[in-house]
Design a protein around this motif. Structure first.
Motif, PDB file in Angstrom:
ATOM      1  N   GLN A  64      21.776   2.452 -28.347  1.00 44.22           N
ATOM      2  CA  GLN A  64      21.538   3.755 -27.724  1.00 44.22           C
ATOM      3  C   GLN A  64      20.054   4.136 -27.753  1.00 44.22           C
ATOM      4  OE1 GLN A  64      23.896   5.107 -25.939  1.00 44.22           O
ATOM      5  NE2 GLN A  64      25.153   3.372 -26.629  1.00 44.22           N
ATOM      6  N   ILE A  65      19.362   3.796 -28.832  1.00 41.01           N
ATOM      7  CA  ILE A  65      17.912   4.024 -28.871  1.00 41.01           C
ATOM      8  C   ILE A  65      17.252   3.325 -27.683  1.00 41.01           C
ATOM      9  CG2 ILE A  65      15.785   3.373 -30.087  1.00 41.01           C
ATOM     10  CD1 ILE A  65      16.783   5.504 -31.690  1.00 41.01           C
ATOM     11  N   ALA A  66      17.547   2.032 -27.520  1.00 36.10           N
ATOM     12  CA  ALA A  66      16.933   1.244 -26.451  1.00 36.10           C
ATOM     13  C   ALA A  66      17.264   1.827 -25.079  1.00 36.10           C
ATOM     14  CB  ALA A  66      17.394  -0.209 -26.543  1.00 36.10           C
ATOM     15  N   LYS A  67      18.528   2.125 -24.862  1.00 38.64           N
ATOM     16  CA  LYS A  67      18.972   2.627 -23.562  1.00 38.64           C
ATOM     17  C   LYS A  67      18.266   3.921 -23.188  1.00 38.64           C
ATOM     18  CE  LYS A  67      23.118   4.373 -21.200  1.00 38.64           C
ATOM     19  NZ  LYS A  67      24.589   4.590 -21.344  1.00 38.64           N
ATOM     20  N   HIS A  68      18.284   4.883 -24.088  1.00 43.10           N
ATOM     21  CA  HIS A  68      17.790   6.221 -23.735  1.00 43.10           C
ATOM     22  C   HIS A  68      16.287   6.369 -23.910  1.00 43.10           C
ATOM     23  CE1 HIS A  68      21.796   7.807 -23.015  1.00 43.10           C
ATOM     24  NE2 HIS A  68      22.201   7.185 -24.113  1.00 43.10           N
ATOM     25  N   ALA A  69      15.671   5.511 -24.717  1.00 41.82           N
ATOM     26  CA  ALA A  69      14.206   5.525 -24.818  1.00 41.82           C
ATOM     27  C   ALA A  69      13.578   4.752 -23.664  1.00 41.82           C
ATOM     28  CB  ALA A  69      13.750   4.944 -26.143  1.00 41.82           C
ATOM     29  N   LYS A  70      14.427   4.098 -22.878  1.00 41.15           N
ATOM     30  CA  LYS A  70      13.972   3.282 -21.746  1.00 41.15           C
ATOM     31  C   LYS A  70      13.041   2.179 -22.232  1.00 41.15           C
ATOM     32  CE  LYS A  70      14.655   7.008 -18.390  1.00 41.15           C
ATOM     33  NZ  LYS A  70      15.051   8.068 -19.323  1.00 41.15           N
TER      34      LYS A  70
END
Length: 489
Positions: A198-204
């Protein structure tokens, strides 16, 4: 561009593990409504606590505060509570209250990762971090070493979700054999995959975690959080430690920004100079007589090493020059016996003089990593001025065909490094791969690194890692880069 403080309030349902109903001998899942409140600010300490209800997760999130210099507060409570109630819980409550209630940690980690990812994206958008910008950082914790690579996937236009491209932290530790640990304290380890997804996804961000070494689960997980924190700080700052000097635009841009932050004319370099750090060590035994004078903040303008062993003179001179420090070191040793006492005692004295000059290390970068390619060898040095001495390496000592390397016994090279590391009180990881392989040692490159090229590359990489590790970062305002607040105990 300044960064504002942003808060997030999220309410979400969370189920607990099945519990047996004593009256009916049936199992039931209970659902609890949780409220997550987060406050995130770049380059400021948080004004509120970390209280996720999972104690070890709090400890890991605190790495963002210490190493990313992003102020992070996350509080999760059942239902809705006022701030006064939260303060009471911090002072008197159970830091593992949600974990002990057997609430689903995957759901909790999903929500925390989502909120933090969105806020990291906000900070990078405000700082105008460009699409395809990259950052690399490796962090050690004793025997563990985790490398993190980040790549920005959008151009601050709201598009382009990121992904967790690689994650090989499991097994977490060496015991039990093959499986590793399932928990650290009350924190489950499997949900960390969901957190970082989720960090990776939403931090782009496209994110890669590579565990190169590690036998202790606590060390592996903490090294991963520290490495990500350092990598995202550098990404925001526009610095990529994995950029090998070259003519491409990305390398030039990173080099310019690195110079702005830590170059000779930077405010950080001038603040380092103002400390006037130095050390003097005199070491005399029946075997050797050694004098060392080290000045950390003199630009490497005045270095002279004379030990009677040209190979050692060359190595330590190159380290000092690349570190931009000034070193005067001389040794009169019993070379009529052999090289052993001189090689060992010089490394001990140099470690001692570095430790003396560094003092309490407050306000310094403390950690840095550097890659150097020399001939057949690519040498990655990961350095932590940790006061936790440890040397871990894969130097190709066994492939060397003669007893000596530049008049120094090959069997003494590891001892040289270990003596230096122990007395300088630092953690040092050395990762050697063939220069024809990829930076992480993968790829189809043929051949292997020679010891000669490795040793030359090590001097350069170690010196450069020291150069940036010992510099002041004024944004730390004199605070030690550690979640425990000190390196002295």
């Amino acid at each position: 561009m300044s960064t504002t403080t942003a808060t997030s309030n999220v309410t979400f349902p969370c189920t607990s593990a099945a519990a047996e109903d004593a009256s009916s001998s049936m199992t039931t899942n209970m659902t609890t409504t949780l409220t997550l409140r987060a406050e995130i600010t770049d380059l400021q300490k948080p004004t509120k606590p970390l209280l996720t209800g999972v104690g070890f997760l709090d400890h890991m999130l605190d790495q963002f505060n210490s190493h990313a210099q992003i102020g992070v507060s996350v509080v999760i409570v059942a239902g809705s509570k006022e701030d006064d109630d939260l303060t009471f819980e911090l002072d008197h409550g159970n830091r593992n209250r949600l974990a002990q209630e057997r609430l689903d940690q995957t759901t909790i980690f999903h929500q925390v990762g989502t909120v933090l990812g969105k806020q990291f994206d906000r900070i990078m958008t405000e700082k105008q971090v460009k699409k395809s910008s990259t950052s690399f950082f490796g962090c050690p914790l004793d025997e563990a070493l985790v490398l993190v690579t980040l790549e920005r996937t959008n151009n601050n236009d709201g598009a382009g979700a990121g992904s967790l491209e690689e994650y090989n932290l499991a097994p977490y530790g060496s015991f039990p054999p093959t499986t590793g640990r399932s928990h650290l304290g009350h924190m489950e380890l499997k949900p960390l995959l969901e957190f970082w997804t989720q960090i990776a996804k939403h931090a782009k961000l496209n994110v890669k975690f590579q565990k190169l070494r590690g036998d202790n689960a606590h060390h592996i997980v903490e090294a991963a959080f520290k490495a990500f924190s350092r990598a995202i700080r550098n990404l925001i700052d526009g610095v990529d430690t994995n950029t090998i000097d070259g003519d491409d635009d990305d390398a030039s841009s990173s080099s310019r920004l690195l110079a702005q932050l830590y170059g000779p004319e930077s405010a950080n370099a001038k603040a380092s100079l103002a400390l006037n750090r130095s050390g003097t060590v005199t070491r005399k035994t029946k075997e050797t007589s050694i004098e060392c004078i080290l000045k950390l903040d003199n630009g490497g303008l005045d270095t002279n090493v004379s030990t009677g062993l040209p190979g050692m003179d060359t190595f330590w001179t190159r380290v000092s020059q690349e570190a931009h420090v000034s070193l005067q070191a001389s040794c009169q040793g019993d070379l009529w016996i052999d090289e052993h006492h001189t090689v060992e005692d010089v490394a001990i004295a140099l470690g001692q003089v570095w430790n003396q000059a560094l003092g309490d290390k407050a306000g310094l970068n403390r950690m840095w990593c550097c890659t150097c390619v020399q001939g057949t060898a690519r040498v990655l040095v990961v350095l932590d001025l940790s006061n936790r001495p440890m040397l871990t390496h894969n130097l190709p000592l066994s492939t060397h065909k003669t007893e000596h390397l530049d008049h120094v016994p090959v069997e003494m090279l590891e001892h040289v490094l270990d003596s230096f590391v122990v007395n300088a009180r630092m953690t040092l990881h050395i990762v050697v791969t063939s220069s024809s392989s990829d930076a992480d040692g993968s790829g189809s490159g043929s051949g292997s690194a020679t010891l000669e090229d490795t040793w030359n590359g090590l001097a350069i990489a170690l010196g450069r890692a020291l150069r940036y590790g010992i510099l002041v970062d004024q944004r730390r305002a004199g605070a030690t880069a550690s979640s425990k607040g000190t390196l002295s105990v």
